[in-house]
Each structure stands twice: as structure tokens, then as C-alpha cells.
Design an enzyme around this catalytic site. Structure first.
Site, PDB file in Angstrom:
ATOM      1  CB  CYS A  78      -0.996  -0.007   1.150  1.00 12.73           C
ATOM      2  SG  CYS A  78      -0.299   0.206   2.804  1.00 12.73           S
ATOM      3  CG  HIS A 117      -4.778   0.515   3.979  1.00  8.51           C
ATOM      4  ND1 HIS A 117      -3.954  -0.043   3.025  1.00  8.51           N
ATOM      5  CD2 HIS A 117      -5.811   1.093   3.301  1.00  8.51           C
ATOM      6  CE1 HIS A 117      -4.464   0.162   1.826  1.00  8.51           C
ATOM      7  NE2 HIS A 117      -5.578   0.853   1.971  1.00  8.51           N
ATOM      8  CG  ASP A 134      -6.586   2.138  -1.046  1.00 11.37           C
ATOM      9  OD1 ASP A 134      -5.413   1.894  -1.380  1.00 11.37           O
ATOM     10  OD2 ASP A 134      -7.160   1.556  -0.111  1.00 11.37           O
TER      11      ASP A 134
END
Length: 281
Positions: A78, A117, A134
Site C-alpha cells: 500500500c 493502511h 486507493d
């Protein structure tokens, strides 16, 4: 422009990035550009944790992201994906800030997980409402397209459905939850929870180091890769390789040895396995 911002701009090559993800559309900072670049990135660059698996925290420096993910046959997790997307969106004229979320998948409560995250809050010139972007959530419920930060609506992008809800908590800021629709069960499954407090690159450097080096992190224990294309979603979790087709057909098998694992990672996910790395640990 500050010296730091100028150095970052010099290290990031927008043309090379857009070529890597195959985006040939508009470069105007508009909703259509945001959606197009986001989807192209999500369908072009795989999710993978091979650096943490080897005991290394991946660099988030622009030049290193370019070398690994744009010019090399690698993906990332991420922090890498969303740091790279943030550079691109900033170069295109969007207003970008980092957000940090607590993963809800498999969690007993939102508070049982730390904020590990990374996501992005994206402002579009002339638009009253920001978007959540995202491209680095390694799960089947991940966003393929950015979604406006709005309650009471359902959003579809890339064939996936999402919506936001609010969760009760003791903090001063509202707690948002991203939920994905699971077609098999008909349920809305929580993906992660977050507030709109901005986080900086210094915060994500700390998160990145912890997630990549902690013996308690799942990313240091086994290979974990994801790749989504227009027709299928691939997943490798340890030795378990799963393919889900657009019509919902699921096939799964266990990889039997290191040679097969390396072939699957390189051929199916398009990821060059680093020399000396053992995938089936």
C-alpha cells in the site's frame, strides 16, 4: 516551489509512469482523469510483498519507486502504490494528502487493529467534495476507481460496488468505514476505517518500516500477491494460488515447490522474483 518539492518533481517522471500504466487520456485535473488513471494503475501494477518477505523495508523515495515499479518488473504494497499514485496525481494538478486506516477485514473491532493502511484524499479543482483514492489495498474488495467521500450513496467502479458508513468511536473526528459488496453473500463487508486527519510522508515511513520488519506482520511471514485484470483476479497467499474469473468462477490450487511458485509469480503476476528469495517459507 521548495527545494524538496523540486527534487521530488525531478525524481518522478510522469510520462514514464503514464506509459507504464497505459494511460493515454486527458491530463487535465478532472474527475474523468482521476478515475481513468486510478483504474489504469490498479489494472497494471500488481500488489506484492517480496521486499518485506526478504526482510527489507521498501524505499518510498520517488526515484526508488520509479526504478522498482515503473521501470522494473515489480509491484509493491500500500505505501508504495499510493505514494506513487500521489506523485502522479500531484503532477497532474490534483490536491493530494495521505490518510491512514485500520483494516476491518478479519478484525474483532476497529480498535483492535493499528492504523497501518495508507490511502489518499484527493481534491479535484472545481469539485466541492474530495475523493478517496486507493490502489494499494491487497484484497478482493479493493477500490478499482476512486469514490467521492459521501454517505448514503453506492458507488460502482471497475465492476465493484462500494459505499461508506460511519462508525461510533470515542474520538473527536468522524470515523468512516469503506464497505465492499460481496456478490456471493449479498453482504456489505467492511474493508477499513479511517478519519480525515491528514498524515505525512514521515508518518508513512514509520508505518512502512514497522509493517515490513515486524515479526508479527503477516507481510514478513509469507508471500502475498494480488493482480486484477479486466477478466480475472489472481491471489497468492503462501502456497495457495487462487483465480477468480469475471463470471464468478473460482479455481484454487496449492503450489507444490519453489520452482512452481517462482513461475507463477513471474508469469501470472508479472513480478520478477529477487535473486536469493525463497517464496515458500
Amino acid at each position: 516551489m521548495s527545494d524538496a518539492a523540486a527534487a521530488t518533481t525531478e525524481q518522478f517522471d510522469l510520462d514514464a509512469y503514464l506509459g507504464r500504466i497505459g494511460w493515454e487520456g486527458s491530463r487535465r485535473a478532472a474527475p474523468a482523469t482521476l478515475r481513468g488513471v486510478h483504474l489504469a494503475h490498479a489494472l497494471s501494477l500488481p500488489f506484492e510483498n517480496l521486499d518485506p518477505l526478504s526482510g527489507t523495508a521498501p524505499s518510498l523515495a520517488p526515484a526508488d519507486l520509479m526504478a522498482k515499479m515503473v521501470r522494473g518488473r515489480r509491484g509493491g504494497y500500500c505505501y508504495e502504490h499510493n505514494a506513487l499514485l500521489a506523485l502522479a496525481l500531484g503532477a497532474l494538478g490534483f490536491e493530494v494528502s495521505g490518510l491512514a486506516g485500520r483494516v476491518l477485514l478479519g478484525a474483532d473491532t476497529p480498535e483492535s487493529r493499528p492504523r497501518t493502511h495508507m490511502m489518499l484524499r484527493v481534491g479535484v479543482p472545481g469539485e466541492p467534495r474530495p475523493y478517496l483514492a486507493d490502489v494499494g489495498f491487497g484484497a478482493a474488495g479493493a477500490l478499482l476507481a476512486p469514490v467521492p467521500l459521501a454517505l448514503g450513496r453506492e458507488f460502482e467502479g471497475g465492476g465493484r460496488r462500494h459505499r461508506f458508513t460511519r462508525l461510533p468511536h470515542g474520538g473527536p473526528l468522524e470515523l468512516w468505514a469503506l464497505r465492499a459488496h460481496d456478490s456471493a453473500s449479498g453482504q456489505w463487508i467492511g474493508q477499513y476505517a479511517f478519519t480525515l486527519e491528514p498524515f505525512t510522508s514521515a508518518d508513512f515511513e514509520v508505518f512502512n518500516w514497522h509493517v515490513a520488519t515486524s515479526p508479527r506482520s503477516p507481510f514478513t511471514r509469507r508471500a502475498y500477491l494480488r493482480r486484477t485484470t479486466a477478466g480475472r483476479h489472481l491471489a497468492l497467499d503462501g502456497a495457495r494460488f487462487t483465480e477468480v474469473l469475471a463470471d464468478g468462477t473460482v479455481t484454487e490450487r496449492t503450489l507444490v515447490n519453489e520452482a512452481e511458485a517462482r513461475r507463477v509469480v513471474e508469469e501470472e503476476f508479472g513480478v520478477a522474483v529477487p535473486d536469493g528469495l525463497t517464496l515458500l517459507v
